[in-house]
Design a protein around this motif. Sequence first.
Motif, short mmCIF file in Angstrom:
data_model
loop_
_atom_site.label_atom_id
_atom_site.label_comp_id
_atom_site.label_asym_id
_atom_site.label_seq_id
_atom_site.Cartn_x
_atom_site.Cartn_y
_atom_site.Cartn_z
N GLY A 128 0.75 -1.32 0.05
CA GLY A 128 0.23 -0.02 0.09
C GLY A 128 0.74 1.31 0.06
N PRO A 129 0.31 2.27 -0.31
CA PRO A 129 0.99 3.53 -0.12
C PRO A 129 1.72 3.99 1.03
CG PRO A 129 -1.18 3.90 -1.10
CD PRO A 129 -1.22 2.77 -0.51
N GLY A 130 2.95 4.13 0.93
CA GLY A 130 3.83 4.35 2.10
C GLY A 130 4.20 3.06 2.80
N ALA A 131 3.78 2.03 2.36
CA ALA A 131 4.28 0.63 2.97
C ALA A 131 5.72 0.53 2.43
CB ALA A 131 3.35 -0.27 2.61
N PRO A 132 6.56 -0.12 3.28
CA PRO A 132 7.78 -0.33 2.97
C PRO A 132 8.04 -1.38 1.98
CG PRO A 132 7.54 -1.54 5.27
CD PRO A 132 6.33 -0.55 4.90
N PRO A 133 8.91 -1.68 1.18
CA PRO A 133 8.86 -2.64 0.08
C PRO A 133 9.04 -3.95 0.67
CG PRO A 133 10.79 -1.27 0.12
CD PRO A 133 9.78 -0.62 0.90
N ILE A 134 8.70 -5.17 0.42
CA ILE A 134 9.11 -6.41 0.92
C ILE A 134 9.90 -7.10 -0.24
CG2 ILE A 134 8.05 -8.44 1.75
CD1 ILE A 134 5.64 -7.00 2.47
N PHE A 135 11.05 -7.72 0.08
CA PHE A 135 11.93 -8.20 -0.69
C PHE A 135 12.07 -9.73 -0.56
CE2 PHE A 135 13.83 -4.24 0.07
CZ PHE A 135 13.25 -3.57 -1.17
N GLU A 136 11.56 -10.22 0.83
CA GLU A 136 11.69 -11.38 1.14
C GLU A 136 11.05 -11.75 2.59
OE1 GLU A 136 16.04 -12.51 1.14
OE2 GLU A 136 16.16 -11.40 3.14
N VAL A 137 10.56 -12.79 2.78
CA VAL A 137 9.73 -13.26 4.08
C VAL A 137 10.47 -14.37 4.67
CG1 VAL A 137 7.60 -13.65 4.92
CG2 VAL A 137 7.70 -12.09 2.82
N ASP A 138 10.77 -14.12 5.94
CA ASP A 138 11.39 -15.08 6.78
C ASP A 138 10.01 -16.20 7.33
OD1 ASP A 138 12.48 -16.90 8.37
OD2 ASP A 138 13.45 -15.33 9.90
N LEU A 139 10.24 -17.26 6.74
CA LEU A 139 9.30 -18.48 7.13
C LEU A 139 9.86 -19.59 7.76
CD1 LEU A 139 7.08 -18.40 4.09
CD2 LEU A 139 6.35 -17.37 6.21
N ALA A 140 10.97 -19.29 8.56
CA ALA A 140 11.54 -20.18 9.20
C ALA A 140 10.74 -20.93 10.34
CB ALA A 140 12.83 -19.63 9.93
N ALA A 141 9.83 -20.11 11.14
CA ALA A 141 9.03 -20.72 11.84
C ALA A 141 8.14 -21.75 11.37
CB ALA A 141 8.34 -19.71 12.64
N ILE A 142 7.54 -21.68 10.28
CA ILE A 142 6.70 -22.46 9.62
C ILE A 142 7.71 -23.70 9.25
CG2 ILE A 142 5.31 -23.11 7.41
CD1 ILE A 142 3.90 -21.26 8.93
N GLU A 143 9.00 -23.52 8.73
CA GLU A 143 9.82 -24.75 8.43
C GLU A 143 9.93 -25.46 9.94
OE1 GLU A 143 11.88 -27.21 5.98
OE2 GLU A 143 10.99 -25.47 5.32
N ALA A 144 10.18 -24.89 11.03
CA ALA A 144 10.46 -25.56 12.15
C ALA A 144 9.22 -26.39 12.67
CB ALA A 144 11.04 -24.62 13.16
#
Length: 804
Positions: free
Chosen positions: A525-541
Amino acid sequence: MRGIQIAALIVLLAGLVTPGIVAAQDAGRIEGQITREADGQTVAAVTVVLTETGQVALTDDDGAFSFGGVAAGTYTLSISLGSNADTRSVTVEAGATAAADLTVDWDVSFADTITVVSASRRRERVVDAPASVTAFAEEEISREASSGQLAKVVAFAPGVEVTQSGLTDFNLNARGFNSSLNRRVQTLIDGREPSVPFLGSTDWSAITNLEDMASVELVRGPSSALYGANAFNGVLNIITKGPRDSVGGRATFGGGEQSTLRADAFTSVDLGSDWYLKASASYLEAEDFVQSRVDSVEYPGLPREVVAPDDEFESLSGTLRLDKHVGDTLYTLEGGYFESESGTAVTGIGRVNIGDVERPYARFNISHPRFNVLGFYNSREAPDQTTLSTGRPIFLDTENYKFEIQGNQDWNGGKIRLVGGASYKEEDIDTADFDGRQTLVFAPVTHDYTGVFGQLDLQLTDTLKLVIAGRWDDSSLHDSQVSPKAALVWNITGSQTLRFSYNEAFQVANYSEFFLDAPTALVLGPGAPPIFEVDLAAIEAGLCAPFGVDCGFGTPTQVRALGNVDLELEEIESFEIGYTGILANKVYLTIDVYRNELTNFITDLTANPFGAINPNFGAYAPPPNHPAPDLLVGNLAGALGPLFPFLSNNVDGTPIFALASYTNAGAVDTEGVDLGLNFYATPRWLFEFTYSFFDFEIQEASVAGDSLLPNAPEHKLSAGVSYTAPTYSLALKARWVDDFLWAAGVFAGPVESYTDVSLSANYQVNETISLGLNVSNLFDDDHYQSFGGDILARRAIGSVTLRW
C-alpha cells in the motif's frame, strides 16, 4: 551447425557472384552527373534508364550515376524527376568509361530530391515509397551533433513517441503502445542490430557520434514483411558515412550543463588503389538526471528503493572501417568497441544501475547495386548491475551473430522490380554471477532465427504501382510466421502520391518475457515499506521439520518477477492511407491515416495472484512427501495474509512469491492520423509542423485488461523554424505532448502534459573552425516523460568543431 552451413552458403554465393562482377569490368561503363543549368547545383533522385538494356539507376546526393558491364555501342539515357523528363545519347567503347555529364533546366524543389532506402530495402524517391518514411539529412543531424542524442532529433517526426527517462535512457516507438525498454521499432546501423538481445531494446547510450551519420530514416508502421519480428511498429535505419565520401575529418569538443564533457571525431583517408580507411571515436562524461529514492521520491506514486543510484555517467566508443572499391562493388570490414560506466535504466522490475558495460562488434559487407551480403557479430558483457529496488546484483552477458544476403533485379526499364533475401541469426544469453548462479533467467539460453523475404514492384500504368511483399520467419523460440504486405501507390502528378497499404507484422516475446527469474519488491500500500523476502523459518521448524520434510522455508522466501514460456506471438494487422505531396515547389506535406488491430498483446509485468497471469506459477504446492499438506497451506495462509496469493513454487520446486509475470492480453484496436508539413519559404527559411492523433479501444479484455494502456498521448504536435545562411544556422523547435496514463511493470501512474523546446545554433568561423550551441528543454521546465522516469532539466551544450 545450421548457422555455419548458412554462413558457408553466403560466402559461396558471394564467391560466385563477385568474379562475374569483376570480369564485367572488361566491358564498358557509363558514368555521369546531372546538374542544373541555372545554378550548377547537382540534382539527386533523378531516375536514369539505359533504354536499350533496361538498366535503371538513381542519382545519388551528388547527382552521380553509373552503369557497369555495358557492351560497346550507342545508347539512349532516359532521365526523369517528378514531372520533368528528358533523353540523351551516349557512346560506349569496349573497356572504356563513357562520360555522360548532363545539365537540365528543371525547376525542382529540395523535397523532390529526397531519397530513402528503408521502405523497400533499395533506393527510391521518398514520394514513391510504399510506406510512411521520414528522412533526416546529414546537415540536420550535424546541427544536433553536440547533444549526442539521436532520439531527440527523431522525436520531432510525425507519429513518433520518444520518452526520455534519464540522460541516455530513451524509448522510441511509433503509433502507440510504448513501454520501458521499448523494442517495437527495429534499429539498424549499416544493417547491424545494436539492440540489447536480452530485452530487444535499443541501447541509446551506445549511439552517440552523430557527426559520423550520413542519413537517418524512420519507417512508421508495421514492417515485418521485410525486416522481421522487431519491426512491429517501424524501422529506424542509420547509415554512417562511407570513407570515400568523407575524406578528411572533423572533431567536435563540447561541454555544458549536467557537468557534461564530450568529444566526437572521425577521419577518413584515401590509401590509394581504391582503398579507404575511416576511424571514429566518441567520449562522454556527464551527470545523469537520476535522483535517489531511498528516503523520498520525486513525485507521488513512485515505489521507494533501497539503493541510491550512481549519478555519474561515462562512455567511450570507437570504430575502424576499411573499404575496398572494385568497380561497382564495395567490400567493407569494420570493428568497433563501446564501454560505459554507471548508467541508470528504467525497466519493468524497477530502475537498474548499469555499472561496467563492454560491447565489441564486427561487421563485414559486400555491396553491389544488384546484391548485398552482410554479416555481423555483437557481444555485450555487463557483470556489474544492481536493481535499485532490491539491492541485488544482476549479471548479463550476451552475444549474437547474423548473416544476410539480399539481391534485386529490374526488368522493362524499371517497371518490374524484385527484391529478395534470406537471413540467419543466433543469440546466446547467460546471466550467471561469479559463482555460476543465474541472476535473471532460469538457465542459459541459446536460440536461432531464420528468415526469407521478398518484395515485387509492378508498374501497372504510368501512374499506378502495385507492391507485394512478404517474409517467412522461423525460430527455435516460436512457430513459423508469415508477414504479408500489399500496397497501391498512385502517382497523381509526379510529385504527389496517394498510397493504400495493408501490413501484417508480429512480435516475439523477448528473453526477459519468456525466461525472466529476477528479484523484485512487493508493496502492500501507499507508504508501506517494500518487501523483498519473507522469513518463514518458524513454519519450516513447526510444520515441516517434525515430519522429516524440507519445505524450503529454512532460508527467507524471495519475491520474484517471472517470465512466461507459454507466451504467444503478438500480432498486428494494419490498414493505411497515406498522401505525400510537393506543392508549388515549396511545401512538403504528408498525411497518414491508419487503423491497427493487435491481438495476443504481450503485457508488461503484471500482478500474478494464484497464477492468474502465468499458470506455470500458480498456487503454492507443498512437497509431495508432506503428510499434512492442507495443514501446511492453512497455516501459511493465516501467517501471510495478503501475501499468500503470491506464494508459489519456482521451476525447481522451491517456494517463492511469484509477484509478477507476463501474459497475452486479448485484442486491441488502434487508429490515428499523422500529419507532417515542411514549408520551404525561401532557400534559407524552413518552417515545420507535425500533428498526431491516437486512439485505442480494447476489444477483448483478459485478466490483465485494466493494464492495457498504450503509454502514448491522444494528441501531440511539434513546430519549428530554422534559418540557414552560408556561415551560420539557427533552429528553434517545440514539442507538446498531451497528458496520458503510463503502466509498465512496477511503474503505473499519470504523465502530465509537457512542452519540450530545443534550440540549436551553429556559426562557421572559417573553413576549419565552427562553433555550436545545443539546448534541450530550453526553458528548464522540470517534467518527466514516463511514469517512473527521472525529472528532466535543461541541458545546454556548447561546442567547437574542427574540420580538415
